[in-house]
Design a protein around this motif. Structure first.
Motif, PDB file in Angstrom:
ATOM      1  N   GLU A   1     -80.984   2.173  -6.576  1.00 31.03           N
ATOM      2  CA  GLU A   1     -80.605   3.524  -6.394  1.00 31.03           C
ATOM      3  C   GLU A   1     -81.767   4.441  -5.900  1.00 31.03           C
ATOM      4  O   GLU A   1     -82.032   5.092  -4.904  1.00 31.03           O
ATOM      5  CB  GLU A   1     -79.782   4.197  -7.361  1.00 31.03           C
ATOM      6  CG  GLU A   1     -79.308   5.611  -7.159  1.00 31.03           C
ATOM      7  CD  GLU A   1     -77.818   5.180  -6.647  1.00 31.03           C
ATOM      8  OE1 GLU A   1     -77.148   6.185  -6.152  1.00 31.03           O
ATOM      9  OE2 GLU A   1     -77.235   4.224  -6.469  1.00 31.03           O
TER      10      GLU A   1
ATOM     11  N   LEU B   1     -78.209  12.547   2.438  1.00 29.74           N
ATOM     12  CA  LEU B   1     -77.854  11.125   2.411  1.00 29.74           C
ATOM     13  C   LEU B   1     -78.556  10.807   1.107  1.00 29.74           C
ATOM     14  O   LEU B   1     -78.098   9.956   0.083  1.00 29.74           O
ATOM     15  CB  LEU B   1     -78.296  10.381   3.333  1.00 29.74           C
ATOM     16  CG  LEU B   1     -77.453  10.400   4.552  1.00 29.74           C
ATOM     17  CD1 LEU B   1     -77.742   9.519   5.771  1.00 29.74           C
ATOM     18  CD2 LEU B   1     -75.783  10.072   4.242  1.00 29.74           C
TER      19      LEU B   1
ATOM     20  N   TRP C   1     -77.136  12.353  -2.050  1.00 28.62           N
ATOM     21  CA  TRP C   1     -75.567  12.085  -2.604  1.00 28.62           C
ATOM     22  C   TRP C   1     -75.096  10.731  -2.257  1.00 28.62           C
ATOM     23  O   TRP C   1     -74.285  10.212  -2.769  1.00 28.62           O
ATOM     24  CB  TRP C   1     -74.779  13.245  -1.987  1.00 28.62           C
ATOM     25  CG  TRP C   1     -75.057  14.760  -2.665  1.00 28.62           C
ATOM     26  CD1 TRP C   1     -75.036  15.092  -3.768  1.00 28.62           C
ATOM     27  CD2 TRP C   1     -75.768  15.705  -2.000  1.00 28.62           C
ATOM     28  NE1 TRP C   1     -75.506  16.334  -4.297  1.00 28.62           N
ATOM     29  CE2 TRP C   1     -76.098  16.720  -3.185  1.00 28.62           C
ATOM     30  CE3 TRP C   1     -76.100  16.041  -0.858  1.00 28.62           C
ATOM     31  CZ2 TRP C   1     -76.346  17.811  -2.755  1.00 28.62           C
ATOM     32  CZ3 TRP C   1     -76.453  17.205  -0.365  1.00 28.62           C
ATOM     33  CH2 TRP C   1     -76.639  18.244  -1.361  1.00 28.62           C
ATOM     34  N   TRP C   2     -75.568  10.100  -1.173  1.00 28.84           N
ATOM     35  CA  TRP C   2     -74.964   8.712  -0.782  1.00 28.84           C
ATOM     36  C   TRP C   2     -76.310   8.049  -0.281  1.00 28.84           C
ATOM     37  O   TRP C   2     -76.351   7.575   0.855  1.00 28.84           O
ATOM     38  CB  TRP C   2     -73.992   9.114   0.584  1.00 28.84           C
ATOM     39  CG  TRP C   2     -73.143  10.189   0.354  1.00 28.84           C
ATOM     40  CD1 TRP C   2     -72.038   9.981  -0.508  1.00 28.84           C
ATOM     41  CD2 TRP C   2     -73.112  11.356   1.010  1.00 28.84           C
ATOM     42  NE1 TRP C   2     -71.293  11.144  -0.449  1.00 28.84           N
ATOM     43  CE2 TRP C   2     -71.933  12.085   0.482  1.00 28.84           C
ATOM     44  CE3 TRP C   2     -73.920  12.335   1.488  1.00 28.84           C
ATOM     45  CZ2 TRP C   2     -71.513  13.324   0.674  1.00 28.84           C
ATOM     46  CZ3 TRP C   2     -73.608  13.569   1.974  1.00 28.84           C
ATOM     47  CH2 TRP C   2     -72.493  14.128   1.341  1.00 28.84           C
TER      48      TRP C   2
ATOM     49  N   HIS D   1     -76.787   4.878  -0.592  1.00 31.40           N
ATOM     50  CA  HIS D   1     -76.527   3.542   0.052  1.00 31.40           C
ATOM     51  C   HIS D   1     -75.564   3.414   1.288  1.00 31.40           C
ATOM     52  O   HIS D   1     -75.107   2.486   1.796  1.00 31.40           O
ATOM     53  CB  HIS D   1     -75.757   2.617  -1.054  1.00 31.40           C
ATOM     54  CG  HIS D   1     -76.660   2.294  -2.356  1.00 31.40           C
ATOM     55  ND1 HIS D   1     -77.706   1.604  -2.028  1.00 31.40           N
ATOM     56  CD2 HIS D   1     -76.750   2.846  -3.557  1.00 31.40           C
ATOM     57  CE1 HIS D   1     -78.346   1.530  -3.114  1.00 31.40           C
ATOM     58  NE2 HIS D   1     -77.669   2.017  -4.052  1.00 31.40           N
ATOM     59  N   PHE D   2     -75.394   4.810   1.954  1.00 27.80           N
ATOM     60  CA  PHE D   2     -74.259   5.018   2.931  1.00 27.80           C
ATOM     61  C   PHE D   2     -75.220   4.031   4.188  1.00 27.80           C
ATOM     62  O   PHE D   2     -74.255   3.562   4.950  1.00 27.80           O
ATOM     63  CB  PHE D   2     -74.253   6.338   3.548  1.00 27.80           C
ATOM     64  CG  PHE D   2     -73.272   6.705   4.396  1.00 27.80           C
ATOM     65  CD1 PHE D   2     -72.187   6.626   4.106  1.00 27.80           C
ATOM     66  CD2 PHE D   2     -74.117   7.060   5.861  1.00 27.80           C
ATOM     67  CE1 PHE D   2     -71.389   6.955   5.342  1.00 27.80           C
ATOM     68  CE2 PHE D   2     -73.164   7.271   6.622  1.00 27.80           C
ATOM     69  CZ  PHE D   2     -71.538   7.189   6.617  1.00 27.80           C
TER      70      PHE D   2
END
Length: 197
Positions: A136, A186, A189-190, A192-193
């Motif tokens: 992560e 990104l 918050w995201w 692995h998008f």
């Protein structure tokens, strides 16, 4: 040079000065965003390294416990063989059986030890959790690095706008600002998008 030409020249200089102030403000905003993305990137990089070390340590502890467990299981199996050969020695049988039972309990404790969290099952779970946290943080780091690159290029293009007077460079710089903000979002918050590795 006539009065009309002087007025035109002054208006042009005033317009250029106003444009340069806007470009300077754009550069200042880009520098702020760059500082933020760099700080977030360094934090994510540090977290990634820390979690990688934690996972490696946990897997090493897991392996050590697994080896100890295997040794104890082997000793218990050897004890069972010895027990079978002690058919004539009734005095030794209870002592050997007690040792086999102790080894068996120890092997079970090495496999699962919820009270301390140091059984192989618990260690494997902790190591997998640390690996997930590492992945992560690494994903976040990559996004923040791309955001920083976009902001840096934006600063260069905005600076070139002041020198060349080509407003198209300022627009490209603005697009890069939006791209940098998108990559920062990104990362926050995201992560692995986009699956960047």
């Amino acid at each position: 040079m006539g009065a009309h030409e002087s007025m035109e020249h002054a208006e042009h200089a005033e317009h250029a000065s106003g444009s340069n102030k806007k470009i300077a403000l754009l550069i200042a905003v880009l520098a702020l965003f760059l500082a933020i993305s760099e700080t977030l990137g360094k934090g994510a990089q540090t977290e990634s390294i820390s979690k990688n070390v934690e996972a490696a340590n946990l897997w090493a502890f897991f392996q050590a416990k697994s080896i100890r467990r295997t040794v104890v299981i082997t000793a218990a199996e050897q004890g069972k063989l010895t027990l079978g050969s002690l058919a004539d020695d009734a005095a030794m049988k209870p002592a050997v059986q007690k040792q086999i039972d102790d080894w068996t309990k120890t092997a079970q404790r090495y496999r699962s030890e919820p009270e301390t969290g140091e059984g192989t099952e618990q260690l494997a779970e902790k190591a997998k959790h640390a690996e997930h946290a590492r992945d992560e943080a690494t994903a976040k780091y990559h996004h923040f690095e791309l955001a920083s690159a976009a902001f840096q290029i934006g600063i260069v293009l905005a600076s070139a706008t002041i020198i060349t007077g080509m407003l198209a460079l300022a627009y490209v710089s603005g697009v890069l600002t939006i791209a940098g903000l998108f990559m920062t979002a990104l990362g926050l918050w995201w992560p692995h998008f986009l699956h960047l590795h």
